[in-house]
Design a protein around this motif. Sequence first.
Motif, PDB file in Angstrom:
ATOM      1  N   PRO A  16       0.821  -1.220   0.000  1.00 43.71           N
ATOM      2  CA  PRO A  16       0.000   0.000   0.000  1.00 43.71           C
ATOM      3  C   PRO A  16       0.854   1.269   0.000  1.00 43.71           C
ATOM      4  O   PRO A  16       1.943   1.304   0.569  1.00 43.71           O
ATOM      5  N   ASP A  17       0.335   2.306  -0.651  1.00 39.74           N
ATOM      6  CA  ASP A  17       1.066   3.569  -0.759  1.00 39.74           C
ATOM      7  C   ASP A  17       1.094   4.341   0.555  1.00 39.74           C
ATOM      8  O   ASP A  17       2.078   4.995   0.871  1.00 39.74           O
ATOM      9  N   SER A  18       0.014   4.292   1.321  1.00 40.30           N
ATOM     10  CA  SER A  18      -0.048   5.078   2.552  1.00 40.30           C
ATOM     11  C   SER A  18       0.441   4.267   3.745  1.00 40.30           C
ATOM     12  O   SER A  18       0.372   3.036   3.754  1.00 40.30           O
ATOM     13  N   GLY A  19       0.937   4.944   4.744  1.00 43.20           N
ATOM     14  CA  GLY A  19       1.380   4.301   5.963  1.00 43.20           C
ATOM     15  C   GLY A  19       2.785   3.741   5.863  1.00 43.20           C
ATOM     16  O   GLY A  19       3.479   3.911   4.861  1.00 43.20           O
ATOM     17  N   GLU A  20       3.183   3.074   6.935  1.00 45.74           N
ATOM     18  CA  GLU A  20       4.503   2.459   7.001  1.00 45.74           C
ATOM     19  C   GLU A  20       4.358   0.945   6.938  1.00 45.74           C
ATOM     20  O   GLU A  20       3.259   0.407   7.061  1.00 45.74           O
ATOM     21  N   LEU A  31      -3.897 -12.937  -0.109  1.00 40.38           N
ATOM     22  CA  LEU A  31      -2.789 -12.490  -0.957  1.00 40.38           C
ATOM     23  C   LEU A  31      -2.730 -10.971  -1.059  1.00 40.38           C
ATOM     24  O   LEU A  31      -2.586 -10.403  -2.140  1.00 40.38           O
ATOM     25  N   GLU A  32      -2.850 -10.323   0.113  1.00 43.96           N
ATOM     26  CA  GLU A  32      -2.762  -8.871   0.135  1.00 43.96           C
ATOM     27  C   GLU A  32      -2.303  -8.383   1.502  1.00 43.96           C
ATOM     28  O   GLU A  32      -2.353  -9.114   2.485  1.00 43.96           O
ATOM     29  N   TRP A  33      -1.845  -7.129   1.534  1.00 42.40           N
ATOM     30  CA  TRP A  33      -1.462  -6.492   2.787  1.00 42.40           C
ATOM     31  C   TRP A  33      -2.716  -5.923   3.423  1.00 42.40           C
ATOM     32  O   TRP A  33      -3.492  -5.230   2.771  1.00 42.40           O
ATOM     33  N   VAL A  34      -2.911  -6.233   4.706  1.00 41.25           N
ATOM     34  CA  VAL A  34      -4.108  -5.804   5.426  1.00 41.25           C
ATOM     35  C   VAL A  34      -3.679  -4.897   6.564  1.00 41.25           C
ATOM     36  O   VAL A  34      -2.731  -5.201   7.292  1.00 41.25           O
ATOM     37  N   HIS A  35      -4.375  -3.771   6.715  1.00 43.64           N
ATOM     38  CA  HIS A  35      -4.059  -2.836   7.800  1.00 43.64           C
ATOM     39  C   HIS A  35      -4.419  -3.474   9.138  1.00 43.64           C
ATOM     40  O   HIS A  35      -5.407  -4.195   9.260  1.00 43.64           O
TER      41      HIS A  35
END
Length: 140
Positions: A16-20, A31-35
């Motif tokens: 993801p573009d936002s956050g660290e 198969l994804e990055w989850v906050h």
Amino acid sequence: RYDASRLKSIAKVKFPDSGECFDYRYDASRLEWVHWNEFVVPYNPVVERMFQNVIVSNVENERLKDVIGLHMKRAKPVLLVGVPGTGKTTVVKDYLSELKEDMLSASINLNSYTSSKELQQIMEAFLEKRTGRTFGPPAN
């Protein structure tokens, strides 16, 4: 352990573009990055619970419990470090309270005056002596 195909699938997933990087956890099933906010449990007040036993879920608690869980699955030790009052004991007790019934835990308070012999006696008090030098959890 990750195999080569798993690593290739992770490499294809866009971060993801936002956050660290610490704000996200990779979910292999999706198969994804989850906050981490998606793992925070909404607060549900329990009237019978004493105030000092109330734990409100937040991103940091869930992140630390996940790290502890990863270590527990692999039977590896984990050490939480921080100044007094940062919630190390609270996070561990919260994690242990969510374990299955077949897992036992015990809290042991230590200080600078606790000797190794005293620690051994405290630990043995939670165990049952079997044969010789063999100890185990108490029988039901």
